[in-house]
Design a protein around this motif. Structure first.
Motif, PDB file in Angstrom:
ATOM      1  N   VAL A 183       0.882  -1.020   0.336  1.00  0.00           N
ATOM      2  CA  VAL A 183       0.502  -0.488   0.086  1.00  0.00           C
ATOM      3  C   VAL A 183       0.984   1.311   0.123  1.00  0.00           C
ATOM      4  O   VAL A 183       1.022   2.454  -0.397  1.00  0.00           O
ATOM      5  CB  VAL A 183      -1.099  -0.034   0.834  1.00  0.00           C
ATOM      6  CG1 VAL A 183      -1.870   1.310   1.185  1.00  0.00           C
ATOM      7  CG2 VAL A 183      -2.322  -0.989   0.975  1.00  0.00           C
ATOM      8  N   LEU A 184       1.869   1.510   0.818  1.00  0.00           N
ATOM      9  CA  LEU A 184       2.744   2.271   0.784  1.00  0.00           C
ATOM     10  C   LEU A 184       3.274   2.853  -0.284  1.00  0.00           C
ATOM     11  O   LEU A 184       3.950   4.019  -0.761  1.00  0.00           O
ATOM     12  CB  LEU A 184       3.676   2.442   2.199  1.00  0.00           C
ATOM     13  CG  LEU A 184       3.196   2.780   3.217  1.00  0.00           C
ATOM     14  CD1 LEU A 184       4.174   2.799   4.496  1.00  0.00           C
ATOM     15  CD2 LEU A 184       2.528   4.307   3.884  1.00  0.00           C
ATOM     16  N   SER A 185       3.667   1.621  -1.032  1.00  0.00           N
ATOM     17  CA  SER A 185       4.269   1.943  -2.461  1.00  0.00           C
ATOM     18  C   SER A 185       3.932   1.957  -3.335  1.00  0.00           C
ATOM     19  O   SER A 185       3.504   2.031  -4.835  1.00  0.00           O
ATOM     20  CB  SER A 185       5.498   0.519  -2.754  1.00  0.00           C
ATOM     21  OG  SER A 185       4.644  -0.280  -3.018  1.00  0.00           O
ATOM     22  N   VAL A 186       1.955   2.264  -3.047  1.00  0.00           N
ATOM     23  CA  VAL A 186       1.426   2.272  -4.163  1.00  0.00           C
ATOM     24  C   VAL A 186       0.799   1.670  -5.018  1.00  0.00           C
ATOM     25  O   VAL A 186       1.246   1.320  -6.474  1.00  0.00           O
ATOM     26  CB  VAL A 186       1.024   3.800  -4.761  1.00  0.00           C
ATOM     27  CG1 VAL A 186      -0.279   4.625  -5.777  1.00  0.00           C
ATOM     28  CG2 VAL A 186       1.953   4.945  -4.454  1.00  0.00           C
ATOM     29  N   GLY A 187       1.314   0.353  -4.855  1.00  0.00           N
ATOM     30  CA  GLY A 187       0.692  -0.499  -5.609  1.00  0.00           C
ATOM     31  C   GLY A 187       2.589  -1.524  -6.105  1.00  0.00           C
ATOM     32  O   GLY A 187       2.861  -2.606  -6.977  1.00  0.00           O
ATOM     33  N   PHE A 188       3.471  -0.567  -6.301  1.00  0.00           N
ATOM     34  CA  PHE A 188       5.031  -0.915  -7.146  1.00  0.00           C
ATOM     35  C   PHE A 188       5.411  -2.255  -6.770  1.00  0.00           C
ATOM     36  O   PHE A 188       6.504  -2.777  -7.293  1.00  0.00           O
ATOM     37  CB  PHE A 188       5.654   0.681  -6.967  1.00  0.00           C
ATOM     38  CG  PHE A 188       5.071   1.306  -7.925  1.00  0.00           C
ATOM     39  CD1 PHE A 188       5.203   1.086  -9.563  1.00  0.00           C
ATOM     40  CD2 PHE A 188       4.409   2.484  -7.890  1.00  0.00           C
ATOM     41  CE1 PHE A 188       4.767   1.894 -10.678  1.00  0.00           C
ATOM     42  CE2 PHE A 188       4.670   3.630  -8.790  1.00  0.00           C
ATOM     43  CZ  PHE A 188       3.969   3.631  -9.932  1.00  0.00           C
ATOM     44  N   LEU A 189       5.535  -2.017  -5.191  1.00  0.00           N
ATOM     45  CA  LEU A 189       5.932  -3.298  -4.248  1.00  0.00           C
ATOM     46  C   LEU A 189       5.239  -4.564  -4.386  1.00  0.00           C
ATOM     47  O   LEU A 189       5.735  -5.341  -3.313  1.00  0.00           O
ATOM     48  CB  LEU A 189       6.738  -3.072  -2.806  1.00  0.00           C
ATOM     49  CG  LEU A 189       7.913  -2.261  -3.705  1.00  0.00           C
ATOM     50  CD1 LEU A 189       8.715  -1.313  -2.633  1.00  0.00           C
ATOM     51  CD2 LEU A 189       9.024  -2.545  -4.470  1.00  0.00           C
ATOM     52  N   ALA A 190       3.587  -4.390  -5.669  1.00  0.00           N
ATOM     53  CA  ALA A 190       3.192  -5.524  -5.077  1.00  0.00           C
ATOM     54  C   ALA A 190       3.476  -7.004  -5.132  1.00  0.00           C
ATOM     55  O   ALA A 190       3.416  -8.418  -4.330  1.00  0.00           O
ATOM     56  CB  ALA A 190       1.938  -5.447  -5.218  1.00  0.00           C
ATOM     57  N   TRP A 191       4.351  -6.747  -6.165  1.00  0.00           N
ATOM     58  CA  TRP A 191       5.010  -8.537  -6.621  1.00  0.00           C
ATOM     59  C   TRP A 191       5.547  -9.274  -5.024  1.00  0.00           C
ATOM     60  O   TRP A 191       6.059 -10.260  -4.938  1.00  0.00           O
ATOM     61  CB  TRP A 191       6.355  -8.184  -7.594  1.00  0.00           C
ATOM     62  CG  TRP A 191       6.942  -7.062  -6.870  1.00  0.00           C
ATOM     63  CD1 TRP A 191       7.682  -5.792  -7.278  1.00  0.00           C
ATOM     64  CD2 TRP A 191       8.366  -8.155  -6.477  1.00  0.00           C
ATOM     65  NE1 TRP A 191       8.477  -5.590  -6.947  1.00  0.00           N
ATOM     66  CE2 TRP A 191       9.429  -6.411  -6.331  1.00  0.00           C
ATOM     67  CE3 TRP A 191       9.299  -8.560  -6.157  1.00  0.00           C
ATOM     68  CZ2 TRP A 191      10.155  -6.541  -5.635  1.00  0.00           C
ATOM     69  CZ3 TRP A 191      10.148  -9.064  -5.661  1.00  0.00           C
ATOM     70  CH2 TRP A 191      10.993  -8.063  -5.060  1.00  0.00           C
ATOM     71  N   THR A 192       6.306  -8.301  -3.509  1.00  0.00           N
ATOM     72  CA  THR A 192       6.660  -9.000  -2.457  1.00  0.00           C
ATOM     73  C   THR A 192       5.928  -9.548  -1.889  1.00  0.00           C
ATOM     74  O   THR A 192       6.321 -10.517  -1.817  1.00  0.00           O
ATOM     75  CB  THR A 192       7.584  -7.271  -2.141  1.00  0.00           C
ATOM     76  OG1 THR A 192       6.127  -7.133  -1.681  1.00  0.00           O
ATOM     77  CG2 THR A 192       9.117  -6.673  -2.797  1.00  0.00           C
ATOM     78  N   ALA A 193       4.658  -8.683  -1.939  1.00  0.00           N
ATOM     79  CA  ALA A 193       3.628 -10.336  -1.096  1.00  0.00           C
ATOM     80  C   ALA A 193       2.996 -11.187  -1.913  1.00  0.00           C
ATOM     81  O   ALA A 193       3.558 -12.219  -1.453  1.00  0.00           O
ATOM     82  CB  ALA A 193       2.401  -8.897  -0.844  1.00  0.00           C
ATOM     83  N   LEU A 194       3.734 -11.375  -3.508  1.00  0.00           N
ATOM     84  CA  LEU A 194       3.013 -12.372  -4.332  1.00  0.00           C
ATOM     85  C   LEU A 194       4.589 -13.518  -4.181  1.00  0.00           C
ATOM     86  O   LEU A 194       4.327 -14.287  -3.747  1.00  0.00           O
ATOM     87  CB  LEU A 194       2.609 -11.812  -5.603  1.00  0.00           C
ATOM     88  CG  LEU A 194       1.702 -11.027  -5.764  1.00  0.00           C
ATOM     89  CD1 LEU A 194       1.244 -10.702  -7.367  1.00  0.00           C
ATOM     90  CD2 LEU A 194       0.166 -11.907  -5.084  1.00  0.00           C
TER      91      LEU A 194
END
Length: 197
Positions: free
Chosen positions: A32-43
């Motif tokens: 959320v704090l990266s506005v989705g740019f680091l969403a790949w880390t959760a995946l």
């Protein structure tokens, strides 16, 4: 003198519930704090944890979509006089992806954790029979009888219920009988030798 053998391996340990929740909060906050740019880390964490083909496919799709969104946003001219459709479309897809990744990550991780805890709680390790130190090279197996907890104040009462069944004792192994017989023969022979002198 030989030892008692190797200790049984410890039962598998699951991470604590607090650690699991902390990791979920960390990866959701990172997304959320990266506005989705680091969403790949959760995946990526989800795919590494579950080792599921579906989660690896979702991770690969998320990375490809993230690269495409990044390419669209980089090529946007970003003029202040007017907004471009590419920037708006890219950020809209980015925010939808952010929400989708957070929801998918939380649902899949919680479901996997519950499944692990249920299967772990159902896992009752069978205690292997303990072996005595080898006597003359032959290990003997025995099953320890659990101690009975008899309270000082508890008095046995007469009831009309069924009588308790005695704990069955295992018959001594055949090898012990053979060794006893040989020792008896040896002691008889030595007595005869003592008597002849």
């Amino acid at each position: 003198m030989p030892g008692h053998g190797y200790a049984p391996p410890p039962p598998p340990q699951l991470p604590s519930q607090a650690a699991q929740i902390s990791l979920r909060v960390l990866f959701v906050a990172l997304t959320v704090l990266s506005v989705g740019f680091l969403a790949w880390t959760a995946l990526l964490r989800l795919a590494l944890t579950t080792r599921s083909r579906t989660d690896w496919t979702v991770f690969g799709s998320g990375v490809a979509l993230q690269i495409a969104i990044f390419a669209v946003l980089v090529t946007d001219p970003g003029k202040e006089e007017f907004t471009t459709w590419r920037g708006n479309a890219g950020m809209s897809v980015q925010l939808v992806m952010l929400a989708g990744v957070v929801i998918y990550y939380l649902i899949a991780d919680i479901r996997f954790d519950r499944k692990q805890r249920v299967s772990f709680s159902a896992y009752v390790p069978q205690q292997p029979p303990r072996t005595m130190p080898p006597a003359y090279g032959y290990p003997q197996q025995y099953t320890p009888v659990p101690p009975h907890d008899i309270s000082v104040h508890a008095q046995p009462t007469q009831t009309a219920g069924p009588a308790p069944t005695p704990v069955p004792q295992a018959p001594p192994p055949h090898r012990i009988d053979q060794v006893r017989a040989e020792l008896d023969e040896l002691s008889d022979y030595l007595r005869k030798q003592e008597g002849e002198r």
